[in-house]
Scaffold this motif. Sequence first.
Motif, PDB file in Angstrom:
ATOM      1  N   ALA A  27     -32.655 -50.856 -13.780  1.00 53.83           N
ATOM      2  CA  ALA A  27     -32.738 -50.154 -12.496  1.00 53.83           C
ATOM      3  C   ALA A  27     -33.307 -48.754 -12.689  1.00 53.83           C
ATOM      4  CB  ALA A  27     -31.365 -50.096 -11.843  1.00 53.83           C
ATOM      5  N   ASP A  28     -32.845 -48.048 -13.711  1.00 53.12           N
ATOM      6  CA  ASP A  28     -33.385 -46.721 -14.008  1.00 53.12           C
ATOM      7  C   ASP A  28     -34.868 -46.791 -14.352  1.00 53.12           C
ATOM      8  OD1 ASP A  28     -31.013 -45.417 -13.558  1.00 53.12           O
ATOM      9  OD2 ASP A  28     -30.495 -45.186 -15.682  1.00 53.12           O
ATOM     10  N   ARG A  29     -35.231 -47.780 -15.143  1.00 55.24           N
ATOM     11  CA  ARG A  29     -36.633 -47.925 -15.525  1.00 55.24           C
ATOM     12  C   ARG A  29     -37.503 -48.132 -14.284  1.00 55.24           C
ATOM     13  NH1 ARG A  29     -40.396 -51.417 -16.170  1.00 55.24           N
ATOM     14  NH2 ARG A  29     -39.150 -53.234 -15.659  1.00 55.24           N
ATOM     15  N   GLN A  30     -37.043 -48.977 -13.385  1.00 53.22           N
ATOM     16  CA  GLN A  30     -37.827 -49.246 -12.185  1.00 53.22           C
ATOM     17  C   GLN A  30     -37.828 -48.058 -11.223  1.00 53.22           C
ATOM     18  OE1 GLN A  30     -36.858 -52.969 -10.326  1.00 53.22           O
ATOM     19  NE2 GLN A  30     -37.106 -54.101 -12.232  1.00 53.22           N
ATOM     20  N   LEU A  31     -36.717 -47.377 -11.124  1.00 49.18           N
ATOM     21  CA  LEU A  31     -36.606 -46.252 -10.204  1.00 49.18           C
ATOM     22  C   LEU A  31     -37.442 -45.068 -10.657  1.00 49.18           C
ATOM     23  CD1 LEU A  31     -35.143 -45.172  -7.660  1.00 49.18           C
ATOM     24  CD2 LEU A  31     -33.346 -44.361  -9.188  1.00 49.18           C
ATOM     25  N   TYR A  32     -37.491 -44.814 -11.955  1.00 50.21           N
ATOM     26  CA  TYR A  32     -38.152 -43.631 -12.478  1.00 50.21           C
ATOM     27  C   TYR A  32     -39.523 -43.885 -13.087  1.00 50.21           C
ATOM     28  CZ  TYR A  32     -33.577 -41.478 -11.923  1.00 50.21           C
ATOM     29  OH  TYR A  32     -32.396 -41.000 -11.412  1.00 50.21           O
ATOM     30  N   SER A  33     -39.997 -45.108 -13.059  1.00 53.96           N
ATOM     31  CA  SER A  33     -41.293 -45.385 -13.681  1.00 53.96           C
ATOM     32  C   SER A  33     -42.412 -44.688 -12.912  1.00 53.96           C
ATOM     33  CB  SER A  33     -41.562 -46.891 -13.735  1.00 53.96           C
ATOM     34  OG  SER A  33     -41.917 -47.376 -12.456  1.00 53.96           O
ATOM     35  N   PRO A  34     -43.430 -44.227 -13.609  1.00 50.83           N
ATOM     36  CA  PRO A  34     -44.560 -43.594 -12.921  1.00 50.83           C
ATOM     37  C   PRO A  34     -45.198 -44.523 -11.874  1.00 50.83           C
ATOM     38  CG  PRO A  34     -44.674 -43.163 -15.267  1.00 50.83           C
ATOM     39  CD  PRO A  34     -43.562 -44.157 -15.069  1.00 50.83           C
ATOM     40  N   ALA A  35     -45.243 -45.805 -12.156  1.00 46.88           N
ATOM     41  CA  ALA A  35     -45.829 -46.740 -11.193  1.00 46.88           C
ATOM     42  C   ALA A  35     -44.984 -46.811  -9.919  1.00 46.88           C
ATOM     43  CB  ALA A  35     -45.955 -48.124 -11.820  1.00 46.88           C
ATOM     44  N   ALA A  36     -43.665 -46.801 -10.060  1.00 44.38           N
ATOM     45  CA  ALA A  36     -42.785 -46.842  -8.890  1.00 44.38           C
ATOM     46  C   ALA A  36     -42.919 -45.560  -8.072  1.00 44.38           C
ATOM     47  CB  ALA A  36     -41.341 -47.053  -9.317  1.00 44.38           C
ATOM     48  N   ILE A  37     -42.988 -44.433  -8.749  1.00 42.62           N
ATOM     49  CA  ILE A  37     -43.154 -43.147  -8.062  1.00 42.62           C
ATOM     50  C   ILE A  37     -44.475 -43.145  -7.296  1.00 42.62           C
ATOM     51  CG2 ILE A  37     -43.448 -40.658  -8.403  1.00 42.62           C
ATOM     52  CD1 ILE A  37     -40.569 -41.621  -8.954  1.00 42.62           C
ATOM     53  N   ARG A  38     -45.536 -43.606  -7.940  1.00 43.17           N
ATOM     54  CA  ARG A  38     -46.849 -43.649  -7.299  1.00 43.17           C
ATOM     55  C   ARG A  38     -46.833 -44.560  -6.069  1.00 43.17           C
ATOM     56  NH1 ARG A  38     -50.287 -40.238  -6.716  1.00 43.17           N
ATOM     57  NH2 ARG A  38     -50.187 -40.944  -4.621  1.00 43.17           N
ATOM     58  N   ARG A  39     -46.188 -45.737  -6.212  1.00 48.28           N
ATOM     59  CA  ARG A  39     -46.097 -46.663  -5.067  1.00 48.28           C
ATOM     60  C   ARG A  39     -45.361 -46.018  -3.895  1.00 48.28           C
ATOM     61  NH1 ARG A  39     -45.197 -50.493  -9.099  1.00 48.28           N
ATOM     62  NH2 ARG A  39     -42.956 -50.277  -8.855  1.00 48.28           N
ATOM     63  N   GLU A  40     -44.280 -45.317  -4.190  1.00 44.14           N
ATOM     64  CA  GLU A  40     -43.524 -44.667  -3.119  1.00 44.14           C
ATOM     65  C   GLU A  40     -44.341 -43.574  -2.444  1.00 44.14           C
ATOM     66  OE1 GLU A  40     -39.302 -43.755  -3.355  1.00 44.14           O
ATOM     67  OE2 GLU A  40     -39.299 -44.800  -5.286  1.00 44.14           O
ATOM     68  N   LEU A  41     -45.048 -42.783  -3.237  1.00 46.39           N
ATOM     69  CA  LEU A  41     -45.883 -41.737  -2.645  1.00 46.39           C
ATOM     70  C   LEU A  41     -47.007 -42.343  -1.804  1.00 46.39           C
ATOM     71  CD1 LEU A  41     -46.078 -39.254  -5.650  1.00 46.39           C
ATOM     72  CD2 LEU A  41     -44.762 -38.975  -3.524  1.00 46.39           C
ATOM     73  N   ASP A  42     -47.612 -43.419  -2.299  1.00 49.24           N
ATOM     74  CA  ASP A  42     -48.659 -44.102  -1.531  1.00 49.24           C
ATOM     75  C   ASP A  42     -48.108 -44.649  -0.217  1.00 49.24           C
ATOM     76  OD1 ASP A  42     -50.503 -43.547  -3.519  1.00 49.24           O
ATOM     77  OD2 ASP A  42     -50.434 -45.577  -4.386  1.00 49.24           O
ATOM     78  N   GLU A  43     -46.904 -45.226  -0.275  1.00 49.85           N
ATOM     79  CA  GLU A  43     -46.284 -45.768   0.936  1.00 49.85           C
ATOM     80  C   GLU A  43     -45.972 -44.658   1.940  1.00 49.85           C
ATOM     81  OE1 GLU A  43     -44.572 -48.414   3.712  1.00 49.85           O
ATOM     82  OE2 GLU A  43     -46.061 -48.654   2.114  1.00 49.85           O
ATOM     83  N   LEU A  44     -45.516 -43.524   1.445  1.00 50.26           N
ATOM     84  CA  LEU A  44     -45.266 -42.399   2.348  1.00 50.26           C
ATOM     85  C   LEU A  44     -46.556 -41.929   3.015  1.00 50.26           C
ATOM     86  CD1 LEU A  44     -42.718 -40.291   0.254  1.00 50.26           C
ATOM     87  CD2 LEU A  44     -42.273 -41.529   2.395  1.00 50.26           C
ATOM     88  N   GLN A  45     -47.631 -41.872   2.247  1.00 48.18           N
ATOM     89  CA  GLN A  45     -48.922 -41.468   2.816  1.00 48.18           C
ATOM     90  C   GLN A  45     -49.395 -42.479   3.861  1.00 48.18           C
ATOM     91  OE1 GLN A  45     -51.466 -40.925  -0.588  1.00 48.18           O
ATOM     92  NE2 GLN A  45     -50.663 -38.886  -1.014  1.00 48.18           N
ATOM     93  N   ARG A  46     -49.195 -43.756   3.569  1.00 47.37           N
ATOM     94  CA  ARG A  46     -49.590 -44.795   4.518  1.00 47.37           C
ATOM     95  C   ARG A  46     -48.805 -44.659   5.815  1.00 47.37           C
ATOM     96  NH1 ARG A  46     -47.898 -48.764   7.076  1.00 47.37           N
ATOM     97  NH2 ARG A  46     -45.850 -48.796   6.101  1.00 47.37           N
ATOM     98  N   ARG A  47     -47.490 -44.433   5.688  1.00 45.42           N
ATOM     99  CA  ARG A  47     -46.639 -44.296   6.872  1.00 45.42           C
ATOM    100  C   ARG A  47     -46.988 -43.049   7.679  1.00 45.42           C
ATOM    101  NH1 ARG A  47     -40.619 -44.635   5.572  1.00 45.42           N
ATOM    102  NH2 ARG A  47     -40.540 -44.688   7.840  1.00 45.42           N
ATOM    103  N   ARG A  48     -47.335 -41.978   7.002  1.00 46.55           N
ATOM    104  CA  ARG A  48     -47.753 -40.763   7.718  1.00 46.55           C
ATOM    105  C   ARG A  48     -49.056 -41.009   8.452  1.00 46.55           C
ATOM    106  NH1 ARG A  48     -49.508 -35.388   4.661  1.00 46.55           N
ATOM    107  NH2 ARG A  48     -51.092 -36.870   4.067  1.00 46.55           N
ATOM    108  N   ALA A  49     -50.002 -41.654   7.799  1.00 48.78           N
ATOM    109  CA  ALA A  49     -51.295 -41.945   8.432  1.00 48.78           C
ATOM    110  C   ALA A  49     -51.129 -42.887   9.629  1.00 48.78           C
ATOM    111  CB  ALA A  49     -52.249 -42.548   7.406  1.00 48.78           C
ATOM    112  N   ALA A  50     -50.138 -43.784   9.553  1.00 49.58           N
ATOM    113  CA  ALA A  50     -49.903 -44.734  10.645  1.00 49.58           C
ATOM    114  C   ALA A  50     -49.075 -44.112  11.770  1.00 49.58           C
ATOM    115  CB  ALA A  50     -49.199 -45.975  10.102  1.00 49.58           C
TER     116      ALA A  50
END
Length: 74
Positions: A27-50
């Motif tokens: 769970a820690d690996r998935q929560l703190y992985s750079p790929a997970a962080i990037r996905r979350e930031l991308d999703e936030l940007q998508r939601r803001r744009a929408a």
Amino acid sequence: MIGTLLSLPVLPLKAVVALARVIADEADRQLYSPAAIRRELDELQRRRAAGELDEDAYRQAEQQVLNRALHRGK
């Protein structure tokens, strides 16, 4: 031999504790992985744009994700 017999009742508990550690590590690996962080930031940007997030909500959520990335494992 007697020590082994006496430790048998504790083995299931040790197995549960070991499994909990494995799950927590994953769970820690998935929560703190750079790929997970990037996905979350991308999703936030998508939601803001929408229009799903206003600027304040976006900034607050973004800061939470970035704080998690910076304070990883603490």
